[in-house]
Design a protein around this motif. Structure first.
Motif, PDB file in Angstrom:
ATOM      1  N   UNK A 299     -27.027 -34.001  16.186  1.00 60.43           N
ATOM      2  CA  UNK A 299     -25.704 -34.591  15.950  1.00 60.43           C
ATOM      3  C   UNK A 299     -25.470 -35.040  14.523  1.00 60.43           C
ATOM      4  N   UNK A 300     -26.429 -35.774  13.932  1.00 59.71           N
ATOM      5  CA  UNK A 300     -26.218 -36.322  12.593  1.00 59.71           C
ATOM      6  C   UNK A 300     -26.166 -35.197  11.567  1.00 59.71           C
TER       7      UNK A 300
ATOM      8  N   UNK B  27     -24.697 -45.339  15.485  1.00 54.62           N
ATOM      9  CA  UNK B  27     -24.529 -45.500  16.928  1.00 54.62           C
ATOM     10  C   UNK B  27     -25.106 -44.307  17.687  1.00 54.62           C
ATOM     11  N   UNK B  28     -24.943 -43.090  17.100  1.00 56.25           N
ATOM     12  CA  UNK B  28     -25.486 -41.886  17.740  1.00 56.25           C
ATOM     13  C   UNK B  28     -27.005 -41.983  17.816  1.00 56.25           C
TER      14      UNK B  28
ATOM     15  N   UNK C  56     -20.404 -42.445  22.223  1.00 54.25           N
ATOM     16  CA  UNK C  56     -20.235 -42.655  23.670  1.00 54.25           C
ATOM     17  C   UNK C  56     -20.690 -41.424  24.456  1.00 54.25           C
ATOM     18  N   UNK C  57     -20.490 -40.228  23.895  1.00 55.82           N
ATOM     19  CA  UNK C  57     -20.953 -39.001  24.556  1.00 55.82           C
ATOM     20  C   UNK C  57     -22.469 -39.027  24.726  1.00 55.82           C
ATOM     21  N   UNK C  58     -23.154 -39.529  23.703  1.00 61.98           N
ATOM     22  CA  UNK C  58     -24.612 -39.586  23.773  1.00 61.98           C
ATOM     23  C   UNK C  58     -25.083 -40.723  24.674  1.00 61.98           C
ATOM     24  N   UNK C  59     -24.342 -41.831  24.680  1.00 60.58           N
ATOM     25  CA  UNK C  59     -24.704 -42.979  25.513  1.00 60.58           C
ATOM     26  C   UNK C  59     -24.503 -42.685  26.997  1.00 60.58           C
ATOM     27  N   UNK C  60     -23.480 -41.890  27.300  1.00 61.12           N
ATOM     28  CA  UNK C  60     -23.168 -41.590  28.703  1.00 61.12           C
ATOM     29  C   UNK C  60     -24.322 -40.840  29.358  1.00 61.12           C
TER      30      UNK C  60
ATOM     31  N   UNK D 157     -22.529 -31.385  19.736  1.00 59.29           N
ATOM     32  CA  UNK D 157     -23.977 -31.519  19.656  1.00 59.29           C
ATOM     33  C   UNK D 157     -24.466 -32.844  20.230  1.00 59.29           C
ATOM     34  N   UNK D 158     -23.584 -33.843  20.330  1.00 61.19           N
ATOM     35  CA  UNK D 158     -23.972 -35.117  20.945  1.00 61.19           C
ATOM     36  C   UNK D 158     -23.863 -35.048  22.464  1.00 61.19           C
ATOM     37  N   UNK D 159     -23.282 -33.973  22.979  1.00 61.47           N
ATOM     38  CA  UNK D 159     -23.011 -33.875  24.414  1.00 61.47           C
ATOM     39  C   UNK D 159     -24.088 -33.060  25.130  1.00 61.47           C
ATOM     40  N   UNK D 160     -24.051 -33.141  26.449  1.00 61.40           N
ATOM     41  CA  UNK D 160     -24.965 -32.351  27.280  1.00 61.40           C
ATOM     42  C   UNK D 160     -24.268 -31.120  27.843  1.00 61.40           C
TER      43      UNK D 160
END
Length: 841
Positions: A104-105, A223-224, A593-597, A613-616
């Motif tokens: 993600x980063x 946060x990510x 939030x996508x990564x936290x979920x 890229x932060x998502x599943x």
């Protein structure tokens, strides 16, 4: 330096020790040392070797390694090779999945422009964006990426697209004026610019106030990196099951080994017996089969417009209890359309005004033009002479047309811009002076529409005689013609998808950057907002304590005007209540939030690379209904994995019982290790994978409530099935063993091996679904094909002399073969008769 938007530019210049002429090169160098490079910093990542070695921490894997080492010590080299092949394959798959997810980063870094124009020592320089420092004066124009956060002090019709940060699709008009309000959200800080956004119109200058990880995009990157990657219920359940199973097997093997020594069996034979028991008990291919079944699920989801990036998301979707969804493009079509139109006077003339006042340059213009052309019956011919363009300050536009040697100016715009310029109103016979009653009625109509979250455009005209040019001063004494309301229309399937959501026991929650009225309208139209539900804005959320949010979150179905921190807070609060949360998003602001979920879902069409890229999971059609299909598929995958594990463990349990039986009665070993590995890796694994390919019925799957996050994967009901089915198989395999023992130990081992192989193979048809295949028929063609392949393999081992030597089996007589097939078929006959009777009752 908080709330810089409320400070005067002079105060900021003084605080940052700079001016509109820029920093000196010396001070710029000092600031570079003080604040560091203007770039995002990634956390140190684990090496590939470390991640690979971490795959061997599971207790079952450790137990298999010990079994392999003991097999080597006692001369069972084939067993050692097969065991190590399985565990290394699992480790490679786990390592690949780990490194696939951490990107993600890296994508955030690409959002900065490579070079920036700055003013230093009153001269313009082009420098790399990473060398921009706090206090620099940056020049921006249309097309430029914003490289650092800053305060604007010069603006010329400046407009910035901040959708990646705020979720607002419309460009934001920027100003250099000081704002007096306090605690403004990002979207309302109109005199600030932020790294990662882009200038789409005009030009301006700003002083850099934050760089690198201190910028808004830097906060998102942090946060990510800090967002916790949560394990799905299946992962937790399998981990727990593996620990319990491993500990149980270790204890049983130790007890058996000690009892063997006590019974004066040699240490080597005692070890061999304990290893045989361990190999019989451990489902070696369990991890591989789970990964393969999940991978099959991803392939099916891909055909339904859902790309799965992380295998855990396939099963995790099946137990989702809350879906936090965006509005634009997910529930709606992400395009403008005219919803309603009100006109005064002649309808055809009103449509003429709509057509001739449009320049076909924006989605709003196109929507109005499409509506007018669809309803207009006559061809309109005219010569365009002049246009006074729309700007965010004017909020209106006018176009001059010549028709029949006469010119007419057609105007349109926001009601607050156009209505003060109106003097007349159109009638069926001409026009008349507009009266207060007329204005009251027009404003009443406008209020009704805006309260529904609709965008309202008003229309007027003015006869210009022979005039061939117009100026801003001409936009007065206009004749009012009518108005249209526009909306981003719902996707046709959104209402049904939301209905299916509730039916499946899932709460849909809307998280949007739009205003309250717009959010409320769409939420009511889709059915997300129900009676007694609440809507909360970002500002109101800031005023809520964590306890208050925890208390009210079940009643809040719509959130508006949110920031990235708000979204993470909402997701975390739901998770504290034990919910499994799926979160949709498309912008950079959604990535944390996508990564936290539990399950992050990015939009494939409109989504930024960071969000993807932060998502599943990625939706290739940006459609909410696709999520519901994915949920059904996830539940089906979970059910298939459960059925596959039922198949594996019932067979393994039978193997354990057979080994314990011969031990208790001091009989010869019923297997050699290679027999058990053949069963576990071939005649078990292939049918288990085929069971995992069973198609489920979406309607039936969505009628069930989501399973609880803490629900054990191997529950009491499943354990009872495994125990009963394993016991039935054991009885008939032991009968086969005792029959063979009358001839010789080798024949007994061969008959035990063949009967157990075939019994487990027939048993696969019992595990594919709850109802009997005698009622439903053979719908799983993969299982039928696998059955035939495995039958060929087993019979090849029994009949081909070369394979008989490799797998240590003896040649069986015709009567012995009939006995083997008869006993192996009996457990399936019994279980199918029970399933038929249960279905009839």
């Amino acid at each position: 330096m908080e709330e810089l938007y409320s400070k005067s530019i002079e105060e900021i210049f003084t605080t940052l020790k700079t001016s509109k002429h820029g920093l000196s090169n010396k001070v710029a160098s000092q600031n570079l040392k003080k604040y560091g490079y203007n770039e995002l910093v990634e956390k140190e990542k684990k090496s590939k070797a470390r991640v690979f070695l971490e795959q061997f921490q599971d207790l079952l894997v450790i137990l298999l390694i010990i079994s392999a080492l003991i097999s080597t010590f006692i001369g069972e080299i084939e067993s050692m090779i097969v065991i190590f092949f399985v565990i290394v394959l699992n480790a490679i798959l786990g390592t690949y999945q780990h490194f696939k997810a951490e990107k993600s980063i890296t994508s955030l870094k690409t959002l900065s422009s490579p070079y920036v124009t700055v003013i230093r020592e009153n001269k313009e320089f082009n420098i790399p964006a990473r060398e921009v420092v706090v206090g620099d004066i940056v020049i921006i124009k249309a097309g430029d990426m914003i490289s650092a956060d800053g305060r604007i002090f010069e603006d010329y019709d400046l407009e910035v697209n901040e959708s990646s940060l705020t979720g607002e699709s419309q460009g934001i008009t920027k100003t250099s004026k000081t704002l007096t309000e306090k605690k403004l959200i990002l979207a309302n800080q109109s005199n600030m610019v932020f790294s990662g956004t882009s200038c789409i119109k005009g030009r301006g200058k700003y002083v850099v106030t934050k760089t690198g990880m201190n910028t808004e995009i830097g906060r998102i990157a942090k946060m990510i990196s800090e967002a916790k990657v949560k394990k799905t219920p299946l992962q937790n359940s399998l981990d727990s099951f593996s620990r319990i199973l491993a500990i149980g097997i270790i204890l049983v093997c130790i007890v058996v080994f000690i009892l063997s020594i006590y019974r004066h069996i040699s240490i080597l034979d005692s070890l061999m017996f304990a290893v045989s028991l361990a190999v019989a008990a451990i489902p070696e291919a369990l991890s591989t089969i789970v990964v393969i079944v999940l991978a099959i699920g991803t392939e099916r989801m891909a055909s339904n417009n859902a790309i799965i990036k992380e295998l855990k998301a396939v099963e995790g979707l099946g137990c989702v209890t809350v879906i936090c969804t965006d509005k634009t493009g997910t529930l709606t079509q992400n395009k403008m359309a005219v919803r309603d139109a009100k006109y005064y006077g002649n309808k055809d003339f009103f449509l003429e005004c709509l057509i001739l006042s449009s320049n076909n340059t924006t989605p709003t213009e196109n929507a109005i033009l499409d509506f007018a052309l669809l309803n207009n019956r006559e061809k309109i011919v005219g010569e365009k002479l002049k246009e006074l363009s729309f700007t965010s300050n004017r909020k209106m536009m006018s176009i001059l047309y010549r028709k029949n040697n006469q010119t007419t100016m057609y105007s349109k715009g926001a009601s607050e811009a156009l209505l003060p310029r109106i003097k007349y109103i159109k009638t069926s016979s001409g026009f008349r002076l507009i009266e207060n009653e007329d204005l009251d009625k027009i404003n009443h109509d406008i209020n009704i529409m805006t309260n529904q979250g609709l965008r309202v455009i008003t229309f007027a005209y003015k006869e210009m005689g022979l005039q061939s040019d117009i100026k801003f001063i001409d936009e007065t004494n206009l004749i009012f013609v009518g108005l249209v309301s526009l909306v981003d229309p719902l996707r046709p399937e959104s209402r049904m998808a939301v209905y299916d959501c509730f039916k499946a026991g899932i709460k849909p929650v809307m998280l949007t950057g739009d205003h309250k009225n717009t959010a409320m309208y769409i939420a009511k139209e889709t059915g997300i907002f129900r009676e007694k539900d609440m809507i909360v804005s970002g500002e109101e959320l800031d005023q809520m304590s964590d306890d208050k949010l925890y208390q009210d979150i079940d009643k809040i179905s719509v959130y508006s005007r949110l920031t990235p921190a708000h979204k993470i807070r909402i997701v975390e609060t739901w998770q504290k209540k034990g919910a499994i949360v799926a979160m949709t998003g498309d912008g950079i602001n959604d990535a944390p939030a996508l990564k936290q979920a539990d399950i992050g879902i990015a939009m494939g069409k409109s989504g930024t690379e960071v969000a993807k890229e932060a998502s599943a999971m990625i939706l290739t059609d940006d459609n909410f209904s696709t999520i519901i299909k994915a949920v059904a598929n996830g539940r089906n995958v979970y059910q298939n994995i459960q059925n596959a594990i039922r198949f594996l463990l019932s067979g393994n349990f039978a193997g354990i019982l057979i080994v314990l039986f011969v031990f208790l009665f001091d009989l010869p070993l019923p297997f050699v290790a290679v027999h058990l590995l053949f069963i576990n890796l071939l005649t078990d694994s292939l049918p288990a994978i085929a069971i995992g390919m069973e198609d489920g019925n979406d309607k039936d799957l969505l009628k069930r409530p989501p399973r609880k996050a803490n629900e054990n994967f191997i529950n009491k009901k499943l354990l009872l099935k495994i125990a009963i089915e394993g016991l039935i198989i054991t009885i008939f395999v032991i009968l086969s063993y005792l029959t063979g023992l009358k001839t010789s130990n080798d024949v007994a081992r061969t008959m035990t091996f063949a009967t157990l192989c075939l019994a487990r193979l027939f048993h696969s048809f019992n595990c594919v679904r709850a109802r009997s295949f005698l009622v439903t028929g053979f719908k799983n063609t993969y299982l039928v094909l696998t059955f035939l392949i495995c039958m060929i393999l087993i019979n090849a081992v029994l009949f081909i002399p070369e394979l008989q030597k490799i797998f240590v089996v003896s040649k069986l007589t015709h009567d012995q073969l009939i006995t083997v097939y008869g006993y192996s078929l009996m457990p399936t006959i019994i279980l199918q008769m029970h399933a038929v009777l249960k279905y009839q009752n």
